[in-house]
Design an enzyme around this catalytic site. Structure first.
Site, short mmCIF file in Angstrom:
data_model
loop_
_atom_site.label_atom_id
_atom_site.label_comp_id
_atom_site.label_asym_id
_atom_site.label_seq_id
_atom_site.Cartn_x
_atom_site.Cartn_y
_atom_site.Cartn_z
N CYS A 151 -2.80 1.68 6.70
CA CYS A 151 -3.12 0.92 8.03
C CYS A 151 -3.71 1.97 9.24
O CYS A 151 -4.31 1.49 9.78
CB CYS A 151 -1.83 0.27 8.50
SG CYS A 151 -0.48 1.35 9.01
N GLU A 195 4.17 -4.54 12.31
CA GLU A 195 3.17 -3.42 12.33
C GLU A 195 2.32 -3.91 11.64
O GLU A 195 2.13 -4.18 10.23
CB GLU A 195 3.95 -2.41 11.69
CG GLU A 195 3.39 -1.04 12.01
CD GLU A 195 2.10 -0.63 11.26
OE1 GLU A 195 0.86 -1.02 11.49
OE2 GLU A 195 2.56 -0.37 9.72
N ASN A 225 0.77 -1.22 0.07
CA ASN A 225 0.12 0.05 0.12
C ASN A 225 0.83 1.18 -0.05
O ASN A 225 0.52 2.13 -0.68
CB ASN A 225 -1.12 0.03 1.37
CG ASN A 225 -0.40 -0.24 2.46
OD1 ASN A 225 0.80 -0.92 2.63
ND2 ASN A 225 -0.69 0.48 3.38
#
Length: 486
Positions: A286, A252, A154
């Site tokens: 995110c 993460e 992303n």
């Protein structure tokens, strides 16, 4: 010459030179058009082992260099990124669907990661310890050896370099596995950047591949630390596997971040903040604002203004057109987003705008009256969808904000900033932004989430990076041999 114009990367992986991967090649696809951007070399688990052997040897010489030389390589890497910004953001637009301003942000932040990392080699790396014996006692930080970095599609430049740069700066070798969908802007690009910066061959290797390559990187004995950014589902597997092999994993993971909008705010301004938090990069971040928790006194006004703003946002090809949102990365992601919207509507949510798509272009969507058990409330959407849920009291909004398994980022909009800070203290989260939306990132700041958003192990900023990518070694030093009773 531009970084990738010579085409030497086509069909190859990076081992310190462009070489053929054992897995052959695959076509890199442009989401906006479906066209091929070129052939990418594909690695296999066998390539991971070979790269690890090579990295172990290369790391020894790299760590032994004077710290000034390692620092200079990182500074030059930042300069190379900045000097090639137009090319890199073009690849980001075509390969990941990022609009050009977001590409600018990625390149700028990536360069800053290198500049910040360049200060790590000269940073104090130990402390003197008190001891009850006639000796010098101290603790020092030493390179871990080989670091494996698994990066997502992303935000492929930032989410790779924020681990790659500090790990290299601290004397480690790095094996980078970019997501196959963004292996050019998130992989091949870095191979050229660091080669141009003068990094010795073998210190950074880039191996695009699938889950089998990621698994091989985690289990490879020579790889001592894993820095993984990706979904919570995949992160659980990485963490479990790393634990079995007794190595650290910095995870993460996903997010379902809430933006709390108190009743005292300027509603139009708050809706603008909320729109950016949800719809930047089509929600494929995110930290994206995934839940808008709005005080009931302004909930309808906020939803209406948000809807009006969203209806004006152009969606299209970010490389060729001036748009606000580009495509989703692939059909699987589009179908997942649409499934969450459809299921939430079936559960009672109302579509105020959007909820449709053409190809991979999903219209920005606002959902009203979203209940706490709706899929769009409970799950990470990772798409351009803004669920709005009203609340009536502080206790209720605390329960709502903390009511999912995630804990990555939190935004609170209020005129009473101290009350906002007190409210944040009641909600488990890794990041808090008072009077801002949830998407924020700086190279100087530690980053990470809690709960299903990560292990709490984080990097970013000098102390966190040193902790993340080095080992602590205790050392004692005596002037004479001690006398023992044996």
């Amino acid at each position: 010459m531009a970084l990738l114009d010579d085409g030497a990367w086509q069909g190859k992986v990076w081992t310190g030179a462009w070489t053929e991967g054992s897995g052959g090649t695959y076509s890199a696809v442009e989401p906006s058009t479906g066209d091929s951007l070129g052939d990418v070399g594909k690695a296999t688990p066998e390539d991971v082992h070979t790269a690890a052997v090579r990295a172990v040897e290369a790391q020894k010489g790299w760590a032994a260099l004077p710290f000034e030389e390692r620092a200079a390589v990182l500074r030059r890497a930042g300069d190379v990124l900045a000097a090639n910004s137009d090319e890199i953001k073009g690849w980001l637009a075509r390969e990941s669907g990022a609009i050009l301003p977001f590409g600018d942000f990625q390149v700028h932040t990536s360069a800053q990661e290198c500049y910040e990392a360049s200060a790590l080699p000269s940073h104090p790396y130990g402390e003197l310890l008190r001891t009850g014996s006639p000796r010098l006692s101290f603790a020092r930080r030493v390179p871990a050896g080989v670091v494996g970095v698994i990066a997502p599609f992303n935000v492929p430049t930032i989410l790779a370099i924020r681990a790659v740069a500090p790990a290299l700066a601290l004397g480690n070798a790095v094996i980078l596995k970019p997501d196959p969908r963004t292996a050019i802007s998130g992989g091949a690009m870095f191979a050229r950047v660091f080669a141009d910066a003068g990094l010795p061959a073998g210190v950074l290797q880039v191996l695009p591949g699938g889950a089998d390559v990621g698994e091989a990187l985690v289990v490879e004995p020579a790889v001592r630390i894993i820095a993984f950014t990706g979904s919570t589902r995949a992160g659980r597997s990485v963490g479990a596997l790393a634990g079995q092999h007794l190595k650290r994993a910095h995870l993460e993971l996903g997010g379902n971040s809430a933006l709390i909008v108190m009743g005292d705010v300027d509603v139009r301004g708050a809706a603008s903040v909320g729109a950016w938090g949800t719809f930047a990069h089509s929600g494929q971040i995110c930290m994206a604002t995934s839940r808008h928790l709005v005080h009931e006194s302004i909930a309808e006004e906020y939803t209406q203004i948000l809807t009006e703003k969203v209806e004006k946002l152009p969606v299209g090809d970010p490389f060729r057109d001036h748009v606000a949102l580009g495509p989703l990365i692939d059909a699987g992601q589009r179908d997942r987003v649409h499934g969450l919207v459809t299921a939430s509507v079936e559960g009672g949510a109302t579509v105020r705008t959007g909820g449709t798509y053409e190809g991979l272009f999903y219209r920005p969507t606002v959902l009203g009256n979203v209940s706490v058990d709706a899929p769009a409330y409970q799950e990470e959407i990772f798409g351009p969808v803004a669920p709005v849920t009203p609340f009536s009291s502080l206790d209720e909004v605390v329960e709502l904000a903390a009511g999912t398994e995630y804990g990555l980022s939190l935004g609170i909009l209020t005129k009473d900033v101290y009350a906002g800070l007190q409210l944040a203290e009641r909600i488990p989260t890794g990041l808090v932004h008072i009077n801002d939306q949830t998407v924020n990132d700086e190279a100087v700041a530690p980053f990470g989430g809690v709960g299903a958003s990560g292990t709490g192990s984080r990097h970013g900023g000098p102390m966190a990076n040193i902790e993340a990518f080095t080992e602590t070694q205790w050392v004692t030093l005596r002037g004479d041999l001690p006398i023992y009773p044996f």
